[in-house]
Design an enzyme around this catalytic site. Structure first.
Site, PDB file in Angstrom:
ATOM      1  N   THR A  45       0.822  -1.205   0.000  1.00 23.11           N
ATOM      2  CA  THR A  45       0.000   0.000   0.000  1.00 23.11           C
ATOM      3  C   THR A  45       0.860   1.262   0.000  1.00 23.11           C
ATOM      4  O   THR A  45       1.860   1.334   0.699  1.00 23.11           O
ATOM      5  CB  THR A  45      -0.903  -0.006   1.244  1.00 23.11           C
ATOM      6  OG1 THR A  45      -1.765  -1.140   1.185  1.00 23.11           O
ATOM      7  CG2 THR A  45      -1.736   1.262   1.339  1.00 23.11           C
ATOM      8  N   SER A  99       2.700  -7.483   1.524  1.00 21.37           N
ATOM      9  CA  SER A  99       1.508  -6.852   2.082  1.00 21.37           C
ATOM     10  C   SER A  99       0.390  -6.832   1.044  1.00 21.37           C
ATOM     11  O   SER A  99      -0.030  -7.898   0.578  1.00 21.37           O
ATOM     12  CB  SER A  99       1.868  -5.452   2.594  1.00 21.37           C
ATOM     13  OG  SER A  99       0.825  -4.903   3.368  1.00 21.37           O
ATOM     14  N   HIS A 112       6.088  -5.183  10.369  1.00 25.31           N
ATOM     15  CA  HIS A 112       5.504  -5.438   9.054  1.00 25.31           C
ATOM     16  C   HIS A 112       6.527  -5.352   7.922  1.00 25.31           C
ATOM     17  O   HIS A 112       6.575  -6.215   7.053  1.00 25.31           O
ATOM     18  CB  HIS A 112       4.377  -4.427   8.826  1.00 25.31           C
ATOM     19  CG  HIS A 112       3.528  -4.683   7.626  1.00 25.31           C
ATOM     20  ND1 HIS A 112       2.817  -5.850   7.449  1.00 25.31           N
ATOM     21  CD2 HIS A 112       3.262  -3.903   6.526  1.00 25.31           C
ATOM     22  CE1 HIS A 112       2.145  -5.793   6.306  1.00 25.31           C
ATOM     23  NE2 HIS A 112       2.411  -4.628   5.727  1.00 25.31           N
ATOM     24  N   ASP A 154       4.416  -8.142  13.724  1.00 23.46           N
ATOM     25  CA  ASP A 154       3.630  -7.341  12.780  1.00 23.46           C
ATOM     26  C   ASP A 154       2.338  -6.862  13.434  1.00 23.46           C
ATOM     27  O   ASP A 154       1.496  -7.674  13.820  1.00 23.46           O
ATOM     28  CB  ASP A 154       3.319  -8.189  11.547  1.00 23.46           C
ATOM     29  CG  ASP A 154       2.826  -7.379  10.361  1.00 23.46           C
ATOM     30  OD1 ASP A 154       2.354  -6.250  10.558  1.00 23.46           O
ATOM     31  OD2 ASP A 154       2.912  -7.908   9.231  1.00 23.46           O
TER      32      ASP A 154
END
Length: 261
Positions: A28, A95, A241, A214
């Site tokens: 993202t 991700s 993460h 995470d």
């Protein structure tokens, strides 16, 4: 750098190095591949042709602004592979990019030699923590951009890592993911994604990597991905993460051992 047209979108990608192709799909954020892979990609280029697409929602790719879907973003990665590579590639998604890469492997198994999914998840609905976190990002992105950047930096890394780098370097992380229109499109995608129907169709040897600290996408989601992909291997990195920032050596070794194994 190059572009390929996919359903009206001008999808930007870059290609560096030489050898078998490794495609890295970003997570993202409208800054796209440059922020995710700028530091890590050169670790692979001595022995690999590294291809880094920028998906719709990034500043480098131009499209019509429509809502994003796993199939639509997968079509962009597929087009980049067909344009930039000669034969099947090793495909790594981080991700949000893990959801897209899994879709690519399911829809076009002929294009994926090996698949690596890092800090990914299969669906958002049903996990109230994940849904609430993405909703918080969405709300902060429209009402308080400064707090948005701070929240993303806080959840992107482990507390130990942030304390190790100190205040000045932490503050420097905040602008890396501004709440642009493209970033908000990615978050809207994150909120609705569900790739569970695609996972049984993955044929490539797969490695799922979870991150034990995470707090963006808790490690249980990686464990669930592993369980849903028949025959997949699984490994964990002791990090937040963004594992390839916190534990770059461990990340590079896991990926290299898998694609060369």
């Amino acid at each position: 750098m190059a572009t390929v047209t996919v359903n009206g979108a001008q999808v930007h990608y870059e290609r560096a190095g030489s050898g078998p192709a490794l495609v890295l799909v970003h997570g993202t954020g409208s800054a796209g591949a440059a922020v995710n892979w700028g530091r890590t990609a050169p670790r692979f280029t001595p022995h690999r042709t590294v291809i880094t697409p920028d998906l719709s929602g990034t500043e480098a790719t131009v499209d019509d602004g429509a809502p994003l879907t796993a199939e639509g973003l997968a079509a962009q990665v597929i087009a980049v592979i067909e344009d930039a590579a000669d034969g099947p590639v090793d495909l790594l998604g981080f991700s949000m990019g893990a959801t897209v890469s899994a879709a690519v492997a399911a829809l076009r198994p002929d294009l994926v030699r090996r698949l690596i999914l890092v800090a990914g998840w299969a669906h958002t609905d049903g996990d109230e923590y994940l849904r609430s976190l993405f909703t918080l990002w969405q709300n902060l992105g429209t009402s308080d951009p400064a707090s948005f950047g701070r929240a993303v930096a806080m959840t992107g890394f482990s507390r130990g890592f942030l304390n190790t780098i100190g205040r000045e370097q932490f503050e420097a992380l905040i602008p890396n993911m501004p709440p642009t229109e493209g970033t908000l499109r990615h978050i809207a995608y994150d909120l609705q994604v569900d790739i569970r129907p695609l996972l049984p169709h993955i044929q490539a040897p797969a490695l799922v990597i979870g991150c034990t600290q995470d707090i963006t996408v808790p490690v249980e989601h990686s464990r669930a991905l592993h369980a849903a992909i028949a025959g997949s291997a699984y490994a964990e990195i002791d990090s937040g993460h963004v594992a390839f920032f916190e534990q770059e050596e461990a990340f590079v070794k896991l990926v290299t051992d898998f694609i060369e194994g």
